[in-house]
Structures are given as structure tokens and as C-alpha cells.
Design a protein around this motif. Structure first.
Motif, PDB file in Angstrom:
ATOM      1  N   UNK A 194      83.689 -15.607 -40.443  1.00 53.62           N
ATOM      2  CA  UNK A 194      84.042 -15.360 -39.038  1.00 53.62           C
ATOM      3  C   UNK A 194      83.105 -16.134 -38.111  1.00 53.62           C
ATOM      4  N   UNK A 195      83.693 -16.925 -37.214  1.00 51.30           N
ATOM      5  CA  UNK A 195      82.901 -17.810 -36.349  1.00 51.30           C
ATOM      6  C   UNK A 195      83.454 -17.787 -34.933  1.00 51.30           C
ATOM      7  N   UNK A 196      82.552 -17.714 -33.950  1.00 48.81           N
ATOM      8  CA  UNK A 196      82.939 -17.776 -32.541  1.00 48.81           C
ATOM      9  C   UNK A 196      82.232 -18.963 -31.898  1.00 48.81           C
ATOM     10  N   UNK A 197      82.998 -19.811 -31.225  1.00 51.94           N
ATOM     11  CA  UNK A 197      82.432 -20.919 -30.468  1.00 51.94           C
ATOM     12  C   UNK A 197      82.180 -20.471 -29.031  1.00 51.94           C
ATOM     13  N   UNK A 198      81.117 -21.006 -28.428  1.00 53.81           N
ATOM     14  CA  UNK A 198      80.884 -20.760 -27.017  1.00 53.81           C
ATOM     15  C   UNK A 198      81.120 -22.031 -26.219  1.00 53.81           C
ATOM     16  N   UNK A 199      81.997 -21.911 -25.208  1.00 54.43           N
ATOM     17  CA  UNK A 199      82.273 -22.982 -24.251  1.00 54.43           C
ATOM     18  C   UNK A 199      82.804 -24.258 -24.903  1.00 54.43           C
ATOM     19  N   UNK A 200      83.525 -24.098 -25.980  1.00 52.07           N
ATOM     20  CA  UNK A 200      84.230 -25.215 -26.604  1.00 52.07           C
ATOM     21  C   UNK A 200      85.626 -24.739 -26.962  1.00 52.07           C
TER      22      UNK A 200
ATOM     23  N   UNK B  49      89.480 -22.012 -34.475  1.00 49.71           N
ATOM     24  CA  UNK B  49      88.372 -21.076 -34.326  1.00 49.71           C
ATOM     25  C   UNK B  49      88.500 -20.327 -33.002  1.00 49.71           C
ATOM     26  N   UNK B  50      88.083 -19.078 -33.002  1.00 54.90           N
ATOM     27  CA  UNK B  50      88.074 -18.296 -31.766  1.00 54.90           C
ATOM     28  C   UNK B  50      86.931 -18.772 -30.879  1.00 54.90           C
ATOM     29  N   UNK B  51      87.093 -18.606 -29.565  1.00 54.36           N
ATOM     30  CA  UNK B  51      86.066 -19.103 -28.653  1.00 54.36           C
ATOM     31  C   UNK B  51      86.013 -18.271 -27.381  1.00 54.36           C
TER      32      UNK B  51
ATOM     33  N   UNK C  75      84.205 -10.194 -30.060  1.00 53.02           N
ATOM     34  CA  UNK C  75      85.140 -11.011 -30.839  1.00 53.02           C
ATOM     35  C   UNK C  75      84.648 -11.168 -32.278  1.00 53.02           C
ATOM     36  N   UNK C  76      83.351 -11.460 -32.422  1.00 48.79           N
ATOM     37  CA  UNK C  76      82.813 -11.676 -33.765  1.00 48.79           C
ATOM     38  C   UNK C  76      82.845 -10.395 -34.583  1.00 48.79           C
TER      39      UNK C  76
ATOM     40  N   UNK D 293      93.121 -12.970 -36.285  1.00 52.11           N
ATOM     41  CA  UNK D 293      93.719 -14.144 -35.655  1.00 52.11           C
ATOM     42  C   UNK D 293      92.764 -14.897 -34.753  1.00 52.11           C
ATOM     43  N   UNK D 294      93.177 -16.111 -34.368  1.00 52.35           N
ATOM     44  CA  UNK D 294      92.389 -16.945 -33.457  1.00 52.35           C
ATOM     45  C   UNK D 294      92.635 -16.490 -32.020  1.00 52.35           C
TER      46      UNK D 294
END
Length: 334
Positions: free
Chosen positions: A141-147, A153-155, A302-303, A313-314
Motif C-alpha cells: 500500500x502506497x500513497x503519493x503526495x502532490x503527484x 497509485x492513490x495520492x 488513505x494509507x 482501489x485507487x
């Protein structure tokens, strides 16, 4: 000598398997036994073997956090909040900085993955090419910030286009027609959104787009006042500066002071991103702000949902910006 589960079980008068179930509160074991085993463990100072527990449960209760530049004050505030919120959810944080280097970022991701972290939070390098990230984090499980996660991937993103539009409308409404934009130079989406909002706002006001008035710095953390001083030497110099980040803001303020001009009498200044510097400077700097607490809460929520398999889901969440009016902007004098 380290205290083992065998020592706890022997002094509590139970089997090793019962002691393990009691400490982990798993399986068939009475509350009385749990209390007795826990009391013995506390008295002996027993610490469970984290590696062994991870292998058994397939959970480390740890999250990796990688940012592009930990010296950036915004990332410092964000990481501090994330550590606290993740701790409240029962997770420890491993924090690292990639120093805006993709190779370092990949190495850090691989290192954290080898430590079996349950999830990752990434503020990637100054690039929108996230293919290397998506490839490395497969299954975690991965969360991107400001991308933009691009569907993989979820962001959590900040609405830079709307924020810059608000800033431009404020300055245009004060009568400014020569507005400089100073921002880190890269092709990442947040930068593109700011430049697009800047250009669209000028067009909507019937004003020309002058490339001379845009300065792309190598980095928000490596900005020299000379880059702003050059603009102040133009025959038709800008009457307002729109600048991103504390370092660029400080460089602009220094350039204005070096030119023996005053804020806001001679030049207006508006900061993209609020900071202690902006709030405490005299005069206080009007700023575009986003709620760092809301950003960190959105990221951790989210994470957590994905680590708990509650929301596989994304998903993309967008955090709005707001304008904080202070003393550095005023109506342009004739």
C-alpha cells in the motif's frame, strides 16, 4: 542478557504458546491469564522480537516515509504530523530524504521494502515520471503526495491551479499589471498548474504574458536574491511578486531591500505556501495556504484503509488552498 518468552512463560507458570497468545491477545486464552502474563512481562522488561513477530503475522506495524528534501520546512511539518497520526493508529515511522535524486529514492524504497514495512508514503523527486515508483512498490500500500498516481497509485494533492488563480485575482484586483512569478523549475504537475493558472489569469484580464516575468529556480531551497534583483532592474519592473516557498520568499524580500524599495509601498509580495517567516515578517506577508494537518490526515487515513484492506482501489484526494490577507499587498498607486 535479554529476557525471552521462555522466561516470561516459566515465571507466569504457563506454556510458551499460552504466553505468546496472551501477549498477542490472540487465540483462546482467558483474561486472567492475559493479565498474569502481561504483569510478568512488564516486571521482567520483556521486549518481543520484532523480526520474529513480523514473520509470524506478516505485519511490521511500520510505515516508510520518503520525502524529496527534508530541509524543506513544509516537509518537516508534514512528517511531524504524519509520525503522530500514524502512531495513533499503531504504526511506527521510518523517515528518509531522497535529496531529489531518483537513484537514491529507488534505493530507499528497496531498503524499506526489505524491512517489510506495511505501507509507504512518498513525496517523490522533482519528476512526474512515477513509473519507477509504481514498479518498486508493487503489492505494498502506497500513497503519493502532490503527484498524480496516473491510475496506478492513490495520492493526496493540493489544488495549485485554483490557489494560484486566487492569488492572481487578488493582485489583479489591486490594480497590478506587471506580476512576477518565481517558482522552482521542473516539469512536475504542481509547477505546470501554477504556470497555467498564472497565464490563464493574465489572459482573462486581457493582459499579455511576458516570459521575462517568470523565474524558474533550480530548487526552492537554492534561490539567490540576484534572480529577483534582475527583475527589479527592468525598465518596466514588476509591481508584485508571487513566489513559492520560504527560501524564494526570503530571497525576494532581500532583493527588494537591496534595491532600497519598500513592501508594500513600492512592491507587493504574495507567498505561495504559508510559513512562520511569512507570518512574522514585518510587514506580514499575504500568503496562499493549505492545511498541512488536513493533508497529513488525508494521507494517513488513505494509507491505513489500504493497509487494513478496507479500500483497495485507487483514489485521489484534492486539498484546497485559501488566501490569507496580511500587510504585504495593497492597491497599486498611480
Amino acid at each position: 542478557m535479554a529476557v525471552s518468552i521462555h522466561d516470561v512463560a516459566r515465571l507466569a507458570g504457563v506454556s510458551i504458546s499460552t504466553a505468546s497468545r496472551a501477549l498477542n491477545k490472540a487465540g483462546r486464552v482467558s483474561e486472567e491469564t492475559i493479565d498474569k502474563v502481561q504483569a510478568v512481562a512488564d516486571r521482567l522488561g520483556y521486549q518481543p522480537n520484532a523480526i520474529a513477530r513480523t514473520m509470524r503475522s506478516k505485519q511490521s506495524h511500520a510505515v516508510g516515509v520518503i520525502v524529496s528534501d527534508i530541509s524543506n520546512p513544509f516537509y518537516g511539518r508534514l512528517v511531524k504530523l504524519l509520525e503522530r497520526q500514524l502512531a495513533d493508529l499503531g504504526y511506527a515511522s521510518f523517515v528518509a530524504s531522497s535529496n531529489n535524486d531518483i537513484a537514491t529514492e529507488v534505493k530507499l524504497i528497496r531498503f524499506l521494502m526489505s524491512r517489510k514495512v506495511d505501507g509507504l508514503i512518498l513525496g517523490p523527486c522533482q519528476t512526474d515520471a512515477i513509473a519507477h515508483v509504481a514498479h518498486e512498490v508493487t503489492g505494498t500500500p502506497t500513497i503519493l503526495f502532490d503527484r498524480d498516481g496516473r491510475g496506478d497509485l492513490s495520492s493526496v494533492k493540493v489544488d495549485h491551479y485554483l490557489g494560484t488563480t486566487l492569488a492572481m485575482q487578488h493582485l489583479l484586483g489591486l490594480g497590478h499589471r506587471r506580476i512576477a512569478l518565481l517558482t522552482p523549475g521542473s516539469q512536475i504537475q504542481p509547477i505546470q498548474d501554477r504556470v497555467q493558472a498564472y497565464a490563464d489569469s493574465l489572459r482573462a484580464a486581457g493582459l499579455p504574458y511576458d516570459p521575462q516575468l517568470i523565474v524558474f529556480a533550480d530548487s526552492s531551497m537554492n534561490f539567490a536574491p540576484a534572480q529577483a534583483e534582475r527583475l527589479l532592474l527592468l525598465d518596466d519592473r514588476p509591481t508584485a511578486f508571487l513566489c513559492l516557498g520560504t527560501r524564494i520568499l526570503a530571497g525576494v524580500v532581500a532583493a527588494i531591500r537591496n534595491a532600497r524599495l519598500q513592501i508594500p509601498r513600492d512592491v507587493n509580495v504574495l507567498s505561495i505556501g504559508d510559513s512562520d517567516f511569512a507570518e512574522l515578517h514585518s510587514p506580514a506577508i499575504t500568503s496562499l495556504a493549505w492545511d498541512v494537518s488536513a493533508v497529513s490526515q488525508a494521507i494517513s487515513t488513505l494509507l491505513f484503509d489500504r493497509m487494513q484492506k478496507k479500500a483497495p482501489g485507487v483514489e485521489t484526494l484534492v486539498v484546497p488552498m485559501r488566501l490569507i490577507e496580511r500587510e504585504s499587498c495593497q492597491r497599486l498607486r498611480d
